[in-house]
Design an enzyme around this catalytic site. Structure first.
Site, PDB file in Angstrom:
ATOM      1  N   ASP A  20      55.731 -42.011 -26.954  1.00 32.42           N
ATOM      2  CA  ASP A  20      55.444 -42.652 -25.669  1.00 32.42           C
ATOM      3  C   ASP A  20      56.627 -43.518 -25.256  1.00 32.42           C
ATOM      4  O   ASP A  20      56.650 -44.736 -25.482  1.00 32.42           O
ATOM      5  CB  ASP A  20      54.167 -43.489 -25.775  1.00 32.42           C
ATOM      6  CG  ASP A  20      52.943 -42.628 -26.031  1.00 32.42           C
ATOM      7  OD1 ASP A  20      52.931 -41.464 -25.585  1.00 32.42           O
ATOM      8  OD2 ASP A  20      52.000 -43.109 -26.685  1.00 32.42           O
ATOM      9  N   LYS A  72      46.537 -33.871 -20.401  1.00 28.63           N
ATOM     10  CA  LYS A  72      45.106 -33.973 -20.067  1.00 28.63           C
ATOM     11  C   LYS A  72      44.774 -33.382 -18.693  1.00 28.63           C
ATOM     12  O   LYS A  72      44.239 -34.053 -17.818  1.00 28.63           O
ATOM     13  CB  LYS A  72      44.654 -35.434 -20.140  1.00 28.63           C
ATOM     14  CG  LYS A  72      44.869 -36.088 -21.497  1.00 28.63           C
ATOM     15  CD  LYS A  72      44.419 -37.539 -21.488  1.00 28.63           C
ATOM     16  CE  LYS A  72      44.607 -38.196 -22.851  1.00 28.63           C
ATOM     17  NZ  LYS A  72      46.032 -38.422 -23.169  1.00 28.63           N
ATOM     18  N   PHE A  73      45.045 -32.110 -18.547  1.00 27.10           N
ATOM     19  CA  PHE A  73      44.833 -31.456 -17.252  1.00 27.10           C
ATOM     20  C   PHE A  73      43.363 -31.478 -16.848  1.00 27.10           C
ATOM     21  O   PHE A  73      42.470 -31.231 -17.654  1.00 27.10           O
ATOM     22  CB  PHE A  73      45.348 -30.015 -17.297  1.00 27.10           C
ATOM     23  CG  PHE A  73      46.817 -29.928 -17.569  1.00 27.10           C
ATOM     24  CD1 PHE A  73      47.730 -30.427 -16.655  1.00 27.10           C
ATOM     25  CD2 PHE A  73      47.293 -29.380 -18.747  1.00 27.10           C
ATOM     26  CE1 PHE A  73      49.095 -30.371 -16.907  1.00 27.10           C
ATOM     27  CE2 PHE A  73      48.652 -29.318 -19.008  1.00 27.10           C
ATOM     28  CZ  PHE A  73      49.555 -29.816 -18.082  1.00 27.10           C
ATOM     29  N   ASP A  75      41.452 -30.295 -13.200  1.00 24.14           N
ATOM     30  CA  ASP A  75      41.503 -29.864 -11.806  1.00 24.14           C
ATOM     31  C   ASP A  75      40.583 -28.661 -11.663  1.00 24.14           C
ATOM     32  O   ASP A  75      39.860 -28.307 -12.598  1.00 24.14           O
ATOM     33  CB  ASP A  75      42.947 -29.518 -11.415  1.00 24.14           C
ATOM     34  CG  ASP A  75      43.247 -29.794  -9.948  1.00 24.14           C
ATOM     35  OD1 ASP A  75      42.436 -29.357  -9.091  1.00 24.14           O
ATOM     36  OD2 ASP A  75      44.275 -30.432  -9.654  1.00 24.14           O
ATOM     37  N   PRO A  77      39.433 -24.835 -11.748  1.00 23.24           N
ATOM     38  CA  PRO A  77      39.826 -23.851 -12.757  1.00 23.24           C
ATOM     39  C   PRO A  77      41.090 -23.068 -12.420  1.00 23.24           C
ATOM     40  O   PRO A  77      41.939 -22.854 -13.297  1.00 23.24           O
ATOM     41  CB  PRO A  77      38.595 -22.938 -12.843  1.00 23.24           C
ATOM     42  CG  PRO A  77      37.446 -23.843 -12.530  1.00 23.24           C
ATOM     43  CD  PRO A  77      37.973 -24.762 -11.459  1.00 23.24           C
ATOM     44  N   THR A 125      39.497 -42.640 -26.724  1.00 20.53           N
ATOM     45  CA  THR A 125      39.196 -43.623 -27.763  1.00 20.53           C
ATOM     46  C   THR A 125      39.252 -45.059 -27.242  1.00 20.53           C
ATOM     47  O   THR A 125      38.859 -45.989 -27.952  1.00 20.53           O
ATOM     48  CB  THR A 125      40.156 -43.476 -28.960  1.00 20.53           C
ATOM     49  OG1 THR A 125      41.508 -43.454 -28.488  1.00 20.53           O
ATOM     50  CG2 THR A 125      39.872 -42.200 -29.726  1.00 20.53           C
ATOM     51  N   GLN A 195      42.680 -49.674 -27.932  1.00 18.86           N
ATOM     52  CA  GLN A 195      41.844 -48.713 -28.639  1.00 18.86           C
ATOM     53  C   GLN A 195      40.542 -49.390 -29.065  1.00 18.86           C
ATOM     54  O   GLN A 195      40.559 -50.501 -29.601  1.00 18.86           O
ATOM     55  CB  GLN A 195      42.567 -48.161 -29.871  1.00 18.86           C
ATOM     56  CG  GLN A 195      43.862 -47.427 -29.563  1.00 18.86           C
ATOM     57  CD  GLN A 195      43.626 -46.047 -28.988  1.00 18.86           C
ATOM     58  OE1 GLN A 195      42.493 -45.630 -28.786  1.00 18.86           O
ATOM     59  NE2 GLN A 195      44.690 -45.320 -28.707  1.00 18.86           N
TER      60      GLN A 195
END
Length: 244
Positions: A20, A72-73, A75, A77, A125, A195
């Site tokens: 990250d 983390k798509f 939308d 299909p 999480t 978290q």
């Protein structure tokens, strides 16, 4: 092409480092700093915003590292299928899709023309039951996680992203042959930050995790490479010593 089978991982590939960072320069510094201690890297949204995302993906592949695309798509299909079709051209081991919509996951698995393994994000999480209730979901996180894991399994996904706290329940519900990748891993000396549903390395693997994602506990360590190696040792112990 449904890739329902789990990704086969070596013991040292079960520790995934969350890369990250905001730039390719910093990404390359971390890859060099961690050396052989890390074989699998997760690249997410912050790096995407730099405009250097796919250069870093190539950098990792050139170094012989596995790549986890964590975007983390979520939308319609057809749109998600189009993205997966394009990503199938890249050397990606894991890719995340939100597990909220079964037709979207089904479309993604059908569009996957490579050995990329698709993972469904169940419940972040960082979320608690109170957070779910604010979204109109007045249920325990574990119940929502199991429901989404079962939907992902039916859609042909390779596995899920879930807290180690729910890993055992997922394994009981879905069985073997389905990957469980757990973020939210914390050691005794690292604050939980944002978290909420966290777990230790040993407990996560005891509960049935196949791999863990770790970011800040390594980045914040005085010696990140040594911290990563210590985690590798703990993983090896958890996987090779009989439970008591």
């Amino acid at each position: 092409m449904m890739n329902h089978t789990p990704l086969l991982l070596g013991i040292r590939e079960r520790l995934i480092f969350a890369l990250d960072v905001p730039s390719r320069t910093q990404a390359l510094e971390w890859i060099d700093r961690l050396g052989d201690a890390i074989s699998f890297y997760k690249i997410g949204m912050e790096l995407l915003a730099s405009g250097e995302y796919f250069q870093v993906l190539d950098d990792l592949a050139s170094c012989g590292k596995r790549v986890f695309v964590d975007l983390k798509f979520f939308d319609i299909p057809a749109t998600v299928a189009g993205v997966i079709r394009r990503l199938s051209q890249w050397p990606i081991s894991y890719c995340t899709i939100h597990g909220w919509h079964a037709p979207m996951m089904q479309a993604a698995t059908e569009a996957n023309t490579s050995n990329m393994h698709l993972l469904a994000v169940t419940v972040l999480t960082s979320m608690t039951r109170a957070d779910l209730a604010k979204m109109g979901i007045d249920r325990e996180p574990v119940d929502v996680v199991i429901e989404r894991a079962l939907a992902a399994h039916m859609a042909g996904m390779s596995g899920v992203i879930a807290s180690g706290q729910e890993a055992a329940a997922i394994r009981r519900a879905v069985g073997s042959g389905f990957s469980i990748v757990c973020p939210g891993i914390r050691t005794n000396h690292v604050p939980h930050n944002d978290q909420q549903r966290t777990m230790s390395i040993t407990a996560a693997f005891a509960n049935g995790a196949d791999a863990i994602v770790v970011g800040r506990p390594i980045r914040m360590a005085e010696d990140p490479q040594a911290a990563a190696e210590a985690m590798q040792t703990e993983i090896m112990t958890a996987l090779t010593e009989p439970s008591t």
